[in-house]
Design an enzyme around this catalytic site. Structure first.
Site, PDB file in Angstrom:
ATOM      1  N   LYS A 190       0.845  -1.198   0.000  1.00 29.15           N
ATOM      2  CA  LYS A 190       0.000   0.000   0.000  1.00 29.15           C
ATOM      3  C   LYS A 190       0.877   1.244   0.000  1.00 29.15           C
ATOM      4  O   LYS A 190       1.571   1.530   0.968  1.00 29.15           O
ATOM      5  CB  LYS A 190      -0.911   0.054   1.220  1.00 29.15           C
ATOM      6  CG  LYS A 190      -1.937   1.177   1.057  1.00 29.15           C
ATOM      7  CD  LYS A 190      -2.499   1.707   2.345  1.00 29.15           C
ATOM      8  CE  LYS A 190      -1.680   2.786   2.982  1.00 29.15           C
ATOM      9  NZ  LYS A 190      -1.710   4.103   2.312  1.00 29.15           N
ATOM     10  N   GLY A 241       7.238   4.325   8.249  1.00 22.71           N
ATOM     11  CA  GLY A 241       6.359   5.460   8.514  1.00 22.71           C
ATOM     12  C   GLY A 241       6.616   6.006   9.899  1.00 22.71           C
ATOM     13  O   GLY A 241       7.724   5.882  10.432  1.00 22.71           O
ATOM     14  N   SER A 242       5.586   6.575  10.487  1.00 24.28           N
ATOM     15  CA  SER A 242       5.769   7.259  11.762  1.00 24.28           C
ATOM     16  C   SER A 242       5.810   6.267  12.922  1.00 24.28           C
ATOM     17  O   SER A 242       5.263   5.170  12.856  1.00 24.28           O
ATOM     18  CB  SER A 242       4.632   8.253  11.967  1.00 24.28           C
ATOM     19  OG  SER A 242       3.408   7.549  11.978  1.00 24.28           O
ATOM     20  N   THR A 243       6.439   6.689  14.004  1.00 27.46           N
ATOM     21  CA  THR A 243       6.522   5.861  15.206  1.00 27.46           C
ATOM     22  C   THR A 243       5.129   5.611  15.780  1.00 27.46           C
ATOM     23  O   THR A 243       4.829   4.520  16.254  1.00 27.46           O
ATOM     24  CB  THR A 243       7.442   6.547  16.237  1.00 27.46           C
ATOM     25  OG1 THR A 243       8.763   6.582  15.687  1.00 27.46           O
ATOM     26  CG2 THR A 243       7.479   5.809  17.551  1.00 27.46           C
ATOM     27  N   VAL A 245       2.182   5.326  14.213  1.00 26.00           N
ATOM     28  CA  VAL A 245       1.477   4.256  13.489  1.00 26.00           C
ATOM     29  C   VAL A 245       2.214   2.929  13.679  1.00 26.00           C
ATOM     30  O   VAL A 245       1.588   1.874  13.852  1.00 26.00           O
ATOM     31  CB  VAL A 245       1.315   4.603  11.990  1.00 26.00           C
ATOM     32  CG1 VAL A 245       0.705   3.433  11.237  1.00 26.00           C
ATOM     33  CG2 VAL A 245       0.440   5.843  11.824  1.00 26.00           C
ATOM     34  N   GLY A 246       3.537   2.981  13.723  1.00 29.12           N
ATOM     35  CA  GLY A 246       4.320   1.766  13.958  1.00 29.12           C
ATOM     36  C   GLY A 246       3.929   1.091  15.256  1.00 29.12           C
ATOM     37  O   GLY A 246       3.815  -0.132  15.332  1.00 29.12           O
ATOM     38  N   GLU A 263      10.388   0.483  10.224  1.00 34.63           N
ATOM     39  CA  GLU A 263      11.359   1.562   9.971  1.00 34.63           C
ATOM     40  C   GLU A 263      10.620   2.848  10.286  1.00 34.63           C
ATOM     41  O   GLU A 263       9.755   3.276   9.523  1.00 34.63           O
ATOM     42  CB  GLU A 263      11.772   1.575   8.494  1.00 34.63           C
ATOM     43  CG  GLU A 263      12.398   0.287   8.019  1.00 34.63           C
ATOM     44  CD  GLU A 263      13.892   0.228   8.280  1.00 34.63           C
ATOM     45  OE1 GLU A 263      14.401   1.080   9.032  1.00 34.63           O
ATOM     46  OE2 GLU A 263      14.531  -0.679   7.738  1.00 34.63           O
ATOM     47  N   CYS A 297      13.408  10.554   6.716  1.00 32.08           N
ATOM     48  CA  CYS A 297      13.325   9.950   8.047  1.00 32.08           C
ATOM     49  C   CYS A 297      14.626  10.112   8.811  1.00 32.08           C
ATOM     50  O   CYS A 297      14.634  10.313  10.010  1.00 32.08           O
ATOM     51  CB  CYS A 297      12.993   8.483   7.918  1.00 32.08           C
ATOM     52  SG  CYS A 297      14.157   7.640   6.846  1.00 32.08           S
ATOM     53  N   GLU A 391      10.061  14.895  15.872  1.00 37.24           N
ATOM     54  CA  GLU A 391      10.377  14.958  14.463  1.00 37.24           C
ATOM     55  C   GLU A 391       9.508  16.050  13.821  1.00 37.24           C
ATOM     56  O   GLU A 391       8.301  16.049  13.986  1.00 37.24           O
ATOM     57  CB  GLU A 391      10.018  13.591  13.877  1.00 37.24           C
ATOM     58  CG  GLU A 391      10.507  13.360  12.499  1.00 37.24           C
ATOM     59  CD  GLU A 391      10.173  11.951  12.025  1.00 37.24           C
ATOM     60  OE1 GLU A 391       9.149  11.384  12.452  1.00 37.24           O
ATOM     61  OE2 GLU A 391      10.941  11.445  11.204  1.00 37.24           O
TER      62      GLU A 391
HETATM   63  P1  NAP Z   1       2.541   7.554   8.539  1.00 41.66           P
HETATM   64  O1  NAP Z   1       1.427   8.444   8.813  1.00 41.66           O
HETATM   65  O2  NAP Z   1       2.955   6.608   9.596  1.00 41.66           O
HETATM   66  O3  NAP Z   1       2.186   6.783   7.199  1.00 41.66           O
HETATM   67  C1  NAP Z   1       2.981   5.792   6.621  1.00 41.66           C
HETATM   68  C2  NAP Z   1       2.104   4.838   5.842  1.00 41.66           C
HETATM   69  O4  NAP Z   1       1.208   4.153   6.708  1.00 41.66           O
HETATM   70  C3  NAP Z   1       1.203   5.528   4.828  1.00 41.66           C
HETATM   71  O5  NAP Z   1       1.045   4.678   3.724  1.00 41.66           O
HETATM   72  C4  NAP Z   1      -0.082   5.675   5.600  1.00 41.66           C
HETATM   73  O6  NAP Z   1      -1.197   5.883   4.807  1.00 41.66           O
HETATM   74  C5  NAP Z   1      -0.135   4.374   6.334  1.00 41.66           C
HETATM   75  N1  NAP Z   1      -0.976   4.373   7.535  1.00 41.66           N
HETATM   76  C6  NAP Z   1      -1.463   5.429   8.246  1.00 41.66           C
HETATM   77  N2  NAP Z   1      -2.179   4.987   9.308  1.00 41.66           N
HETATM   78  C7  NAP Z   1      -2.123   3.642   9.283  1.00 41.66           C
HETATM   79  C8  NAP Z   1      -2.650   2.620  10.115  1.00 41.66           C
HETATM   80  N3  NAP Z   1      -3.359   2.891  11.200  1.00 41.66           N
HETATM   81  N4  NAP Z   1      -2.377   1.345   9.803  1.00 41.66           N
HETATM   82  C9  NAP Z   1      -1.632   1.037   8.723  1.00 41.66           C
HETATM   83  N5  NAP Z   1      -1.119   1.949   7.900  1.00 41.66           N
HETATM   84  C10 NAP Z   1      -1.357   3.246   8.173  1.00 41.66           C
HETATM   85  O7  NAP Z   1       3.850   8.332   8.163  1.00 41.66           O
HETATM   86  P2  NAP Z   1       3.973   9.562   7.181  1.00 41.66           P
HETATM   87  O8  NAP Z   1       3.673  10.764   7.981  1.00 41.66           O
HETATM   88  O9  NAP Z   1       3.261   9.334   5.930  1.00 41.66           O
HETATM   89  O10 NAP Z   1       5.517   9.448   6.847  1.00 41.66           O
HETATM   90  C11 NAP Z   1       6.469  10.091   7.556  1.00 41.66           C
HETATM   91  C12 NAP Z   1       7.097   9.193   8.606  1.00 41.66           C
HETATM   92  O11 NAP Z   1       7.788   8.110   8.016  1.00 41.66           O
HETATM   93  C13 NAP Z   1       8.114   9.924   9.403  1.00 41.66           C
HETATM   94  O12 NAP Z   1       7.971   9.652  10.758  1.00 41.66           O
HETATM   95  C14 NAP Z   1       9.423   9.379   8.872  1.00 41.66           C
HETATM   96  O13 NAP Z   1      10.498   9.511   9.742  1.00 41.66           O
HETATM   97  C15 NAP Z   1       9.073   7.989   8.581  1.00 41.66           C
HETATM   98  N6  NAP Z   1      10.014   7.375   7.630  1.00 41.66           N
HETATM   99  C16 NAP Z   1      10.875   6.420   8.083  1.00 41.66           C
HETATM  100  C17 NAP Z   1      11.782   5.830   7.217  1.00 41.66           C
HETATM  101  C18 NAP Z   1      12.728   4.771   7.705  1.00 41.66           C
HETATM  102  O14 NAP Z   1      13.277   4.060   6.877  1.00 41.66           O
HETATM  103  N7  NAP Z   1      12.965   4.630   8.989  1.00 41.66           N
HETATM  104  C19 NAP Z   1      11.792   6.189   5.876  1.00 41.66           C
HETATM  105  C20 NAP Z   1      10.905   7.172   5.444  1.00 41.66           C
HETATM  106  C21 NAP Z   1      10.018   7.743   6.338  1.00 41.66           C
HETATM  107  P3  NAP Z   1      -1.579   7.412   4.404  1.00 41.66           P
HETATM  108  O15 NAP Z   1      -0.658   7.787   3.314  1.00 41.66           O
HETATM  109  O16 NAP Z   1      -2.973   7.435   3.989  1.00 41.66           O
HETATM  110  O17 NAP Z   1      -1.371   8.231   5.636  1.00 41.66           O
END
Ligand code: NAP
Ligand code: MG
Length: 780
Positions: A190, A241-243, A245-246, A263, A297, A391
């Protein structure tokens, strides 16, 4: 304007990349997309718009994936997976190679589409993202080719659900899809709601590459679609993604016996020492925080500068910020493009507006209207300021100063995150001294944001767990192929009908910090032998005892710094002392279990020898990355490991968990078998005479569920292993969400502790954290 003026200004006109090809591709789909399931696009359903954040213009409509769509995709993947895994490694390698070739062939289309959908500069998508994606598929074609020979006895997990964010849509896809496919899995991915387009283009290309239908499925949608994928019948979730949601995903997947890698976010320190090449360090910050609008990230978003050069460094930095070119992402001369969406932009603005502390410098460069945000530097914040801890995910750099390397380390590690760190110094001694001390999965020396398929990437602490890249990344998509055997619960011996328990003085105490300790509860329980003989009493451990034990383990951190040779010696010494008491231990085992104990004592001695041997043979690596840099994969201890030891083998079970943990430099808190808890007290006596520093190994006995909960919930425990029953596995996974500690659980499956599955690489991998240290060298 004279030629002289032009030389002075050094300004240049726009050099815009054409969007025509990408728009034409969108048009071939009528600018409306369904999902990609079982090798074909579905009819578009209820949809939402994905836009170009730089212009606000709608690029296409994509379908909001429902739980039914997810289920259909998972079913297609399920059907396709076994035949895909049954193909030879070579056949899969051919397909991955074809994907790499096609990525290169369509590089420009992918780069432009990525820039249109994300707003990131074309220089980034064209020169960084797309080449890295192609490199990733080439590298994994190689892993598929070599896998059968190099990692025998492993099998694919099955169907993997993969969820990626919007900052590197295509690169994150490659990081997830390539190893999954190489290992023989099928995937349902997704993409992020804001940036689904390159994933859909990739799906189309995958047909051309000969990926069998159903092996790659893409379901578009928002967080709800992601949540539906997390609860679907998958064998693994790989999430970036974010901590926040993780953490939810950790809870959702707990107890389901599926694999998980996370991650997550970061607040990575960027440390500049006074002997650094300051101009390079300033230029590094352009890549670290401004290039992608800080939406990285691992962005070096926390600047720490040594006091003596701080003023000079800030002056240079502000001057450089003021010359950054912010604007049309398709312009090849642009340094910083758009923020991914209005919501993100507003979030950044709100976080900065809420801050009243420090000295803010907003770059004097021109910033277009709309979804753009100016490069911002905020100096002089206190360590607890939210901007220092949270962050921002935008082009906002916070800065503070330090005096000594020790202070720099302390400030750098003062974060709940642990993704990456940069260290700038011309002193190689200082750089190599700093690298192991930083709590991060990746450390860049005199550089930033270097990535490669051969080198591991991933975090520690609340930045998640698991590594992507290299053989480690492949292993996260494999499991040992063994016939699963259900665990047969081992119950404590029953009390005899006419038991008399007074007058027994042998109450086994706990072993904490190298000393005997009474249970905090003051309670103990009688332990009966095989023939109804009273063997002694064992204390009833509680949360408080676990807390004391964890504190003792934390205090024994020096163990991680001892030499491997030294750890080897201690393990041999434990084996020698156990051997000296072999007859007595065999008799104890006989009294506990009713069965002859000689074989188990012998196996335990051998196991100690095994890890004495391994202690100085688990090797780091210099990864062959395609640039002039050493990418060193260091094997570091995880920290404090809590383990629920198996019931099946009272002594061997304890030793099998303890020995790999301490061999790799961890400290541990072990909960002995509920059926035969007295074994731990016996083993503690052996440890006491073996030169093992107090606190490296601690034993607390008691009800497994309570103690497991205490360990999994403890913020200072870095990993929990459970070889106990299935319900404990679920409990450990669920409660570990607090600080996102690593877990390794048996899901109620038995292990042959006497055989090969009771020891070896699987245990060692769980006992180490891989840190990648990048050291670029030479003249570039
Ligand atoms: P996010 O809100 O956690 O979203 C990441 C993904 O998860 C998106 O596809 C999102 O869909 C989906 N999602 C949201 N809620 C969910 C749920 N309850 N269950 C399952 N999936 C869900 O993060 P973001 O704000 O888009 O991305 C930024 C974050 O990613 C930052 O914290 C960044 O540091 C982190 N990041 C980490 C790395 C790494 O390798 N460590 C790399 C890149 C980014 P939607 O698009 O609809 O929200
Ligand atoms: Mg978009």
């Amino acid at each position: 304007m004279t030629i002289r003026d032009i030389f002075d200004a050094m300004s240049y006109g726009p050099a815009t990349e054409s969007a025509a090809e990408a728009m034409a591709w969108l048009d071939t789909h009528g600018r409306r997309f369904g999902h990609f399931i079982d090798g074909a696009f579905t009819q578009p359903g209820e949809s939402f718009a994905t836009m170009n954040p730089a212009t606000g213009e709608t690029l296409a409509e994509v379908t909001q994936g429902s739980a039914d769509d997810v289920a259909r995709a998972v079913a297609a993947a399920r059907k396709a997976q076994a035949p895909w895994a049954a193909q030879s490694g070579h056949q899969r390698a051919r397909v991955l190679y074809a994907l790499a070739r096609l990525m290169q062939k369509h590089a420009r289309l992918f780069a432009v589409l990525e820039t249109l959908d994300t707003g990131k500069p074309i220089r980034e998508s064209r020169d960084i993202d797309v080449p890295l994606v192609a490199r990733h598929f080439y590298y994994h074609a190689g892993l598929a080719q070599l896998m059968d020979a190099e990692r025998p006895g492993m099998e694919a997990l099955g169907v993997c659900g993969q969820i990626v964010p919007w900052n590197f849509p295509l690169l994150m896809l490659a990081w997830k899809v390539a190893p999954a496919l190489a290992a023989g899995n099928a995937v349902v991915l997704k993409p992020a709601e804001y940036t689904p387009l390159t994933a859909l283009l990739f799906a189309e290309i995958s047909r051309e590459a000969g990926v069998p239908k159903g092996v790659i499925n893409i379901v578009t949608g928002d967080g709800e679609t992601g949540a539906a994928l997390v609860v679907a019948k998958v064998d693994k979730i790989a999430f970036t993604g974010s901590t926040e949601v993780g953490r939810k995903i950790r809870e959702e997947t707990a107890g389901r016996g599926i694999a998980l890698t996370l991650e997550l976010g970061g607040k990575s320190p960027y440390i500049v020492f006074d002997d650094a090449d300051l101009d390079s360090a300033v230029e590094g910050l352009v890549d670290a925080i401004w290039f992608n609008g800080g939406q990285v990230c691992c962005a070096g978003s926390r600047l720490l500068v040594q006091e003596g050069v701080a003023a000079r460094f800030h002056t240079k930095l502000r001057a450089r910020m003021d010359t950054l070119r912010v604007g049309d992402p398709l312009d090849k001369c642009i340094d910083m493009g758009a923020i991914a969406g209005p919501v993100q932009r507003d979030r950044i603005a709100a976080m900065v507006a809420a801050n009243a502390e420090g000295d803010t410098h907003v770059a004097a460069c021109a910033v277009p209207e709309g979804c753009f945000y100016p490069p911002t530097l905020i100096a002089g914040l206190s360590p607890s300021n939210p901007l220092m801890q949270q962050e921002v995910f935008g082009p906002v750099l916070v800065s503070s100063t330090f005096r000594t390397p020790g202070e720099a380390t302390e400030m750098a590690n003062n974060s709940r995150y642990g993704l990456a760190a940069s260290v700038w110094t011309e002193n190689v001694n200082l750089a190599l001294d700093m690298a192991p001390k930083l709590a991060a999965g990746v450390v860049w020396i005199n550089g930033t944001n270097m990535f490669d398929a051969a080198a591991g990437f991933g975090g520690v602490r609340e930045s998640g767990f698991g590594r992507e890249g290299g053989w480690e990344g492949l292993m996260a998509y494999l499991r040992p192929a063994r016939t699963p055997r259900a665990l047969k619960p081992v119950a404590p011996n029953p009390a005899p009908a006419s038991a008399k328990v007074e007058g027994i003085d042998r109450t086994a105490k706990f072993y904490i910090g190298g000393k005997q300790a009474r249970p905090d509860s003051g309670y103990s329980t009688p332990v009966w032998g095989a023939k109804g003989r009273l063997l002694g009493h064992v204390g009833t451990g509680s949360r408080k005892d676990i807390r004391n034990a964890v504190e003792a383990a934390r205090g024994a951190r020096g163990w991680a710094k001892t030499t491997a040779h030294n750890r080897t010696q201690v393990l041999y010494y434990i084996a020698e002392n156990l051997s000296a008491r072999a007859v007595e231990f065999a008799a104890r085992l006989k009294a506990m279990t009713g069965k002859a104990g000689e074989a188990e004592v012998e196996a335990a001695i051998s196991r100690l020898f095994t890890y004495a041997a391994w202690a100085d043979k688990v090797e780091g690596a210099a990864k062959p990355v395609p640039m002039k840099a050493l990418a060193l994969a260091l094997r570091e201890p995880v920290g404090v490991i809590g383990a629920l030891c198996p019931d099946e083998a009272p002594l061997l079970g304890l030793v099998s968990a303890m020995a790999p943990a301490i061999a790799m430099g961890n400290a541990c808190v072990l909960v002995p078998s509920c059926a035969h808890p007295l074994m731990a007290a016996d083993l503690a006596q052996v440890l006491d005479t073996s030169d093992l520093p107090g606190g490296v190994v601690n034993f607390v006995a008691g009800p497994a569920a309570d103690l497991a909960a205490a360990l999994a919930g403890h913020m200072d425990v870095d990993a929990v292993w459970s070889f106990s029953s299935a319900d404990i596995s679920g409990l450990v996974e669920r409660l570990s969400a607090g600080n996102l500690k690593r877990t390794w659980v048996n899901d109620g499956r038995a292990r042959d502790w006497f055989g090969a599955e009771g020891e070896g690489r699987e245990f060692l991998a769980q006992a180490v954290e891989v840190k990648t240290v990048w050291v670029p060298y030479g003249e570039g």
